[in-house]
Design an enzyme around this catalytic site. Structure first.
Site, PDB file in Angstrom:
ATOM      1  N   LYS A 110       0.822  -1.207   0.000  1.00  0.00           N
ATOM      2  CA  LYS A 110       0.000   0.000   0.000  1.00  0.00           C
ATOM      3  C   LYS A 110       0.868   1.275   0.000  1.00  0.00           C
ATOM      4  O   LYS A 110       0.439   2.313  -0.488  1.00  0.00           O
ATOM      5  CB  LYS A 110      -0.933   0.030   1.216  1.00  0.00           C
ATOM      6  CG  LYS A 110      -1.841  -1.185   1.379  1.00  0.00           C
ATOM      7  CD  LYS A 110      -2.883  -1.266   0.296  1.00  0.00           C
ATOM      8  CE  LYS A 110      -3.982  -2.283   0.595  1.00  0.00           C
ATOM      9  NZ  LYS A 110      -3.547  -3.686   0.621  1.00  0.00           N
TER      10      LYS A 110
HETATM   11  C1  PLP Z   1      -4.087  -4.799   0.132  1.00  0.00           C
HETATM   12  C2  PLP Z   1      -3.262  -5.998   0.077  1.00  0.00           C
HETATM   13  C3  PLP Z   1      -3.502  -7.009  -0.858  1.00  0.00           C
HETATM   14  C4  PLP Z   1      -4.664  -6.950  -1.827  1.00  0.00           C
HETATM   15  O1  PLP Z   1      -4.493  -5.949  -2.803  1.00  0.00           O
HETATM   16  P1  PLP Z   1      -5.745  -5.424  -3.625  1.00  0.00           P
HETATM   17  O2  PLP Z   1      -5.201  -4.281  -4.425  1.00  0.00           O
HETATM   18  O3  PLP Z   1      -6.764  -4.977  -2.630  1.00  0.00           O
HETATM   19  O4  PLP Z   1      -6.228  -6.549  -4.457  1.00  0.00           O
HETATM   20  C5  PLP Z   1      -2.644  -8.092  -0.896  1.00  0.00           C
HETATM   21  N1  PLP Z   1      -1.625  -8.205  -0.007  1.00  0.00           N
HETATM   22  C6  PLP Z   1      -1.371  -7.264   0.911  1.00  0.00           C
HETATM   23  C7  PLP Z   1      -0.249  -7.459   1.858  1.00  0.00           C
HETATM   24  C8  PLP Z   1      -2.171  -6.128   0.996  1.00  0.00           C
HETATM   25  O5  PLP Z   1      -1.907  -5.201   1.908  1.00  0.00           O
END
Ligand code: PLP
Length: 495
Positions: free
Chosen positions: A112
């Protein structure tokens, strides 16, 4: 020509990039989505020598084309700096049979950070461009990682306030501590007695509540979203796919033009959607492998064309993927339906009312780009162990879901193209799961597991985890799902 972002639910709701970023979600409940994707001339003879920031400039100026060059330079250099623990920003690691694109070198050690370190700059720049001087209120539901990464980005950014809701008991101890110890006078963290979907649904409702919007305006405030529904999150995620490809060319692993596969651990469908846009601008991608955990609503969707959320919600060891309503899928749906907003709206209404929808006719070539699969809890743990025994590398459980699903895909399909496993979190964010998978023994707690993980992998303990155990818990509030709006009004001093 300026790129048009249209709501997925109303063809009359069209805005430029900066307006889309500022609004976050469309007021009609839809998501702003590019109507056409810029075709870029991706010259990898040059791009293999480009820095992450330079690739970001290329992609952002194509998609966010109403920002000036100076504005984008400011946003990019402010975001991708020494907050990341490596100048590569998103290093590509070669293991036996697969490449890991490590997206966890930012301040909260999960992917993120890739988008949330730039979003505050894009958002405040967009506000300035639009002549908005209201305070920007970021309202976010998190399954664990978004909330912390958003707060790290927005903490003490002038003219902003950030409120984060997370499911009590639905995140790891480390994730919870990362959030509840967050500093910054404009940050608010609230646990809810419900799951992530409850939090996300309520947040969407608050965004679309005209009375609440009005109340905010009267106090010179307006909502925006840091959730992956905001295109200011989505567009920066396209960058690392292009960057990874350039690294493969640079190291001689592939020739420019050769197709690669990418496997993405998927929850809200933001990360893999960015890969889809990377494909659309001309990046040679063979298959987009959509990997789910036991909440396998997306696997079923790609197999049957039916999206059915009427099922039990499972709490797994990859909590950031514990999602039954995958928000960004609405954007792919819009494209699958030929950018038809009325048709998209009707399916989304079905989902809200009946808990499901079914695709009748779709753009088959888009649908066929995707391969989907899921990994059970046991398969995920086994994959962590398999890769560790093979290479000494320890994956976090989210990444392991993608890597397990990729293994199965490659075996069944015989598809031998080079594969990039999108690595979304550091194992230090989920140390117990990682250590237990490798050793087969229970760890006493998260913090004991951190030490053990260090011994097993030899990887330095990141700054984000060191010191967390003793940090001050500043946010202790827990509310019922139906009290979320009251909590927001309270945080903002409206009631
Ligand atoms: C948010 C997240 C995901 C999923 O990603 P999306 O864009 O919501 O599909 C996968 N792994 C981690 C560690 C995340 O923080």
């Amino acid at each position: 020509m300026t790129l048009i972002y249209q709501s997925t639910r109303d063809e009359k709701n069209r805005v430029t990039a900066s307006k889309a970023i500022l609004q976050g979600l469309a007021a009609d409940g839809g998501l702003f989505t590019p109507l056409s994707v810029p075709k870029l001339n991706l010259n990898f003879d040059q791009l293999q020598h480009a820095s992450y920031q330079e690739v970001a400039k290329l992609i952002l100026s194509a998609f966010l084309d109403d920002f000036t060059e100076e504005e984008l330079d400011y946003c990019i250099t402010s975001a991708y700096d020494a907050k990341f623990d490596t100048p590569a920003i998103a290093p590509l690691v070669k293991l036996k049979g697969q490449y890991h694109l490590e997206l966890f070198h930012g301040s909260t050690i999960a992917f993120k950070d890739m988008a949330l370190s730039i979003l505050p700059y894009l958002l405040t720049t967009a506000a300035k461009k639009q002549g908005v001087d209201n305070k920007i209120v970021i309202l976010t539901a998190t399954s664990g990682d978004t909330g912390k990464a958003a707060m790290a980005g927005f903490a003490d950014v002038p003219g902003t306030e950030i409120i984060v809701f997370y499911p009590k008991g639905g995140v790891s101890k480390i994730q919870e501590l990362q959030m509840t110890t967050q500093k910054g006078s404009n940050t608010h963290v609230i646990a809810i007695e419900g799951n992530f979907d409850d939090a996300q649904t309520r947040v969407k409702e608050m965004f679309n509540n005209p009375n609440l919007r009005q109340e905010l305006l009267e106090h010179h405030m307006q909502f925006s979203s840091a959730n992956s529904m905001n295109i200011g999150r989505l567009v920066p995620q396209i960058v690392y796919y292009v960057y990874a490809y350039a690294q493969l060319v640079k190291t001689g692993e592939i020739k420019a033009g050769e197709a690669i596969n990418v496997a993405v651990p998927t929850g809200n469908f933001g990360n893999i959607l960015a890969a889809y846009y990377a494909y659309q601008i001309g990046l040679p991608i063979g298959k987009l492998i959509c990997a789910s955990n036991e909440n396998k609503v997306l696997t079923d969707f790609f197999e049957s064309g039916i999206y059915d959320k009427k099922r039990d919600f499972r709490v797994t060891t990859s909590p950031s993927m514990d999602i039954l309503v995958s928000s960004n899928l609405e954007r792919l749906l819009f494209h699958l339906l030929g950018n038809d907003a009325a048709a998209t709206k009707s399916l989304m209404d079905n989902l809200a009312k009946q808990g499901e929808y079914s695709l009748a006719k779709v753009n088959q070539s888009i649908f066929d780009l995707f391969a989907a699969g899921f990994a059970t809890e046991d398969e995920t743990a086994a994959e962590i162990k398999r890769l560790y025994d093979l290479s000494g590398y320890i994956e976090d459980p989210h990444t392991a879901v993608a890597s397990a699903v990729y293994q199965t895909y490659a075996e069944r399909s015989g598809d031998q193209r080079p594969a990039v496993i999108v690595s979304t979190a550091s194992p230090y964010k989920f140390p117990r799961v990682a250590v237990e998978a490798v050793t087969g023994k229970d760890a006493a707690d998260d913090f004991a597991a951190v030490g053990e993980l260090h011994t097993l992998s030899g990887v330095d303990i990141p700054q984000a985890v060191a010191g967390l155990e003793k940090a001050d818990v500043r946010h202790k509030r827990v509310v019922a799902v139906k009290a979320m709006q009251e909590a927001v009004e309270n945080c903002l001093g409206l009631s």
